[in-house]
Design an enzyme around this catalytic site. Structure first.
Site, PDB file in Angstrom:
ATOM      1  N   GLY A  11       3.109  -5.258  -7.680  1.00 54.21           N
ATOM      2  CA  GLY A  11       2.464  -4.017  -8.115  1.00 54.21           C
ATOM      3  C   GLY A  11       2.173  -4.028  -9.614  1.00 54.21           C
ATOM      4  N   GLY A  97      12.754   2.532 -11.186  1.00 60.23           N
ATOM      5  CA  GLY A  97      11.691   3.145 -11.988  1.00 60.23           C
ATOM      6  C   GLY A  97      10.772   3.987 -11.129  1.00 60.23           C
ATOM      7  CB  THR A  98      10.204   4.021  -7.450  1.00 67.45           C
ATOM      8  OG1 THR A  98      10.194   2.591  -7.453  1.00 67.45           O
ATOM      9  CG2 THR A  98       9.140   4.546  -6.508  1.00 67.45           C
ATOM     10  CG  HIS A 153       0.499   9.863 -15.026  1.00 72.53           C
ATOM     11  ND1 HIS A 153       1.039  11.057 -15.451  1.00 72.53           N
ATOM     12  CD2 HIS A 153       1.419   8.908 -15.327  1.00 72.53           C
ATOM     13  CE1 HIS A 153       2.234  10.841 -15.993  1.00 72.53           C
ATOM     14  NE2 HIS A 153       2.485   9.540 -15.925  1.00 72.53           N
ATOM     15  CE  LYS A 157       3.085  10.107 -11.814  1.00 75.72           C
ATOM     16  NZ  LYS A 157       4.170   9.229 -11.406  1.00 75.72           N
TER      17      LYS A 157
HETATM   18  P1  NAP Z   1       1.784   0.011  -7.406  1.00 76.87           P
HETATM   19  O1  NAP Z   1       0.917  -0.811  -8.304  1.00 76.87           O
HETATM   20  O2  NAP Z   1       1.152   0.688  -6.223  1.00 76.87           O
HETATM   21  O3  NAP Z   1       2.959  -0.925  -6.922  1.00 76.87           O
HETATM   22  C1  NAP Z   1       3.874  -0.598  -5.916  1.00 76.87           C
HETATM   23  C2  NAP Z   1       4.213  -1.903  -5.242  1.00 76.87           C
HETATM   24  O4  NAP Z   1       5.309  -1.718  -4.358  1.00 76.87           O
HETATM   25  C3  NAP Z   1       3.036  -2.440  -4.408  1.00 76.87           C
HETATM   26  O5  NAP Z   1       2.856  -3.780  -4.742  1.00 76.87           O
HETATM   27  C4  NAP Z   1       3.521  -2.248  -2.974  1.00 76.87           C
HETATM   28  O6  NAP Z   1       3.065  -3.275  -2.116  1.00 76.87           O
HETATM   29  C5  NAP Z   1       5.022  -2.390  -3.147  1.00 76.87           C
HETATM   30  N1  NAP Z   1       5.782  -1.724  -2.082  1.00 76.87           N
HETATM   31  C6  NAP Z   1       5.497  -0.582  -1.440  1.00 76.87           C
HETATM   32  N2  NAP Z   1       6.465  -0.292  -0.559  1.00 76.87           N
HETATM   33  C7  NAP Z   1       7.386  -1.277  -0.659  1.00 76.87           C
HETATM   34  C8  NAP Z   1       8.615  -1.547  -0.018  1.00 76.87           C
HETATM   35  N3  NAP Z   1       9.091  -0.768   0.937  1.00 76.87           N
HETATM   36  N4  NAP Z   1       9.276  -2.666  -0.365  1.00 76.87           N
HETATM   37  C9  NAP Z   1       8.816  -3.488  -1.316  1.00 76.87           C
HETATM   38  N5  NAP Z   1       7.652  -3.296  -1.955  1.00 76.87           N
HETATM   39  C10 NAP Z   1       6.953  -2.196  -1.623  1.00 76.87           C
HETATM   40  O7  NAP Z   1       2.518   1.149  -8.234  1.00 76.87           O
HETATM   41  P2  NAP Z   1       2.971   1.138  -9.771  1.00 76.87           P
HETATM   42  O8  NAP Z   1       1.902   1.689 -10.628  1.00 76.87           O
HETATM   43  O9  NAP Z   1       3.544  -0.194 -10.084  1.00 76.87           O
HETATM   44  O10 NAP Z   1       4.125   2.230  -9.745  1.00 76.87           O
HETATM   45  C11 NAP Z   1       5.283   2.072  -8.945  1.00 76.87           C
HETATM   46  C12 NAP Z   1       6.208   3.275  -9.141  1.00 76.87           C
HETATM   47  O11 NAP Z   1       6.690   3.280 -10.484  1.00 76.87           O
HETATM   48  C13 NAP Z   1       5.532   4.647  -8.950  1.00 76.87           C
HETATM   49  O12 NAP Z   1       6.433   5.526  -8.329  1.00 76.87           O
HETATM   50  C14 NAP Z   1       5.242   5.091 -10.379  1.00 76.87           C
HETATM   51  O13 NAP Z   1       5.161   6.506 -10.496  1.00 76.87           O
HETATM   52  C15 NAP Z   1       6.465   4.553 -11.072  1.00 76.87           C
HETATM   53  N6  NAP Z   1       6.372   4.376 -12.512  1.00 76.87           N
HETATM   54  C16 NAP Z   1       7.504   4.626 -13.223  1.00 76.87           C
HETATM   55  C17 NAP Z   1       7.525   4.415 -14.583  1.00 76.87           C
HETATM   56  C18 NAP Z   1       8.806   4.651 -15.334  1.00 76.87           C
HETATM   57  O14 NAP Z   1       8.838   4.480 -16.569  1.00 76.87           O
HETATM   58  N7  NAP Z   1       9.878   5.050 -14.654  1.00 76.87           N
HETATM   59  C19 NAP Z   1       6.377   3.936 -15.235  1.00 76.87           C
HETATM   60  C20 NAP Z   1       5.237   3.689 -14.493  1.00 76.87           C
HETATM   61  C21 NAP Z   1       5.250   3.877 -13.118  1.00 76.87           C
HETATM   62  P3  NAP Z   1       1.664  -3.140  -1.317  1.00 76.87           P
HETATM   63  O15 NAP Z   1       0.639  -2.907  -2.359  1.00 76.87           O
HETATM   64  O16 NAP Z   1       1.554  -4.425  -0.655  1.00 76.87           O
HETATM   65  O17 NAP Z   1       1.857  -1.977  -0.396  1.00 76.87           O
END
Ligand code: NAP
Length: 265
Positions: A11, A97-98, A153, A157
């Site tokens: 991701g 972080g999710t 955002h 998101k």
């Molecule tokens: P993203 O690009 O959509 O990445 C999520 C990844 O997780 C995708 O590659 C997805 O795979 C994979 N995934 C989904 N379900 C899964 C599971 N059950 N097991 C393993 N992998 C799985 O999202 P992102 O932008 O990286 O953001 C991810 C999360 O982090 C969000 O909740 C976002 O709000 C959060 N976030 C937090 C911070 C912080 O500072 N805490 C900062 C930025 C983002 P597929 O694409 O193959 O489905």
């Protein structure tokens, strides 16, 4: 060396974590898990060249086989609760972080982690600047109790409001209570539902979702004849990586739940 497994490794955030872990000489990347790109090289996906580590399916099996010390989870609001449970059941520490976990879920998972003698760290925001924004917002709220939050955002998101906005509103509300500072009454009647945003502990939160944004937040404080605005902009996902790496190195120091990066600063 701390052995790290990245969940959601292909991701936007996960691939940044892959790069940051590989670049740190106290950490060892042992693998990555996702839903798609199974079998592809983690380094190729992250744009840093082959690492000889294939993306795997199934968090539990990967933990059993690769034996990480810490799992870093950047997946989806729907998947994160189950992922934390899997890590606790397998006795591995986890950095989350999710976003999207409710307070009740966090507390429940924290209790479960404590019973399982594992460490669970959750941060709605890993950027040092955003943590400071929350801290100064709480300081200001004691003197300016009238506050509204605008968080902005990218349109991919999956949740709204952001975890950072909710945490900021919680801190503002707590600071107001502690100072005995009462916000002015809001006399507006919405002629269109939602026009005043969502109310988080009586702090209005407005969520903007547009292509082009990464992660941004403004907190507006209204006073008598003056306005005080604080703003933070994450312009690149790299901004979260020093916080993620710090959490990976510190997570095992406290069993059960630790919530918020400020605990490690
Ligand atoms: P993203 O690009 O959509 O990445 C999520 C990844 O997780 C995708 O590659 C997805 O795979 C994979 N995934 C989904 N379900 C899964 C599971 N059950 N097991 C393993 N992998 C799985 O999202 P992102 O932008 O990286 O953001 C991810 C999360 O982090 C969000 O909740 C976002 O709000 C959060 N976030 C937090 C911070 C912080 O500072 N805490 C900062 C930025 C983002 P597929 O694409 O193959 O489905």
């Amino acid at each position: 060396m701390i052995r790290v497994l990245v969940n959601g490794a292909d991701g936007r955030m996960g691939s940044q974590v892959v790069k940051a872990v590989v670049a740190d000489n106290e950490l060892e990347l042992v693998g990555g898990v996702s839903i798609s790109h199974i079998g592809e090289d983690l380094g190729e996906i992250a744009g840093i060249g082959a690492l000889g580590l294939a993306v795997r399916a199934g968090l539990g099996t990967a933990v059993d086989e690769l034996k990480p010390d810490v799992v870093v989870d950047f997946t989806t609001p729907q998947a994160v609760y189950g992922n934390v449970k899997t890590c606790i059941a397998h006795g591995v520490d986890i950095v989350v972080g999710t976003t999207g976990l409710t307070e009740k879920q966090r507390e429940e998972l924290g209790e479960e982690a404590k019973r399982g003698d594992t460490s669970l760290f959750i941060a709605p925001n890993f950027s040092i600047g955003a943590v400071l924004l929350m801290k100064v917002s709480a300081d200001i709220a004691a003197y300016f109790p009238d506050a509204e939050i605008i968080e902005l955002h990218h349109n991919n998101k999956l949740d709204a409001p952001s975890g950072t906005a909710v945490m900021t509103a919680d801190k503002i509300a707590a600071a107001r209570r502690k100072a005995g500072a009462v916000p002015a009454p809001d006399r507006t009647r919405e002629s269109l539902e939602g026009a005043r945003g969502a109310s988080v502990q009586a702090v209005p939160v407005h969520s903007v979702r547009l292509p082009g944004y990464v992660a941004h937040q403004e907190v507006l404080f209204g006073g008598y004849g003056e306005i005080l605005t604080v703003r933070h902009d994450s312009l690149d996902r790299k901004s979260f990586m020093p916080g993620v790496i710090l959490a990976v190195k510190k997570v095992s120091s406290r069993k059960g739940l630790t919530f918020g990066l400020e605990n490690y600063l």
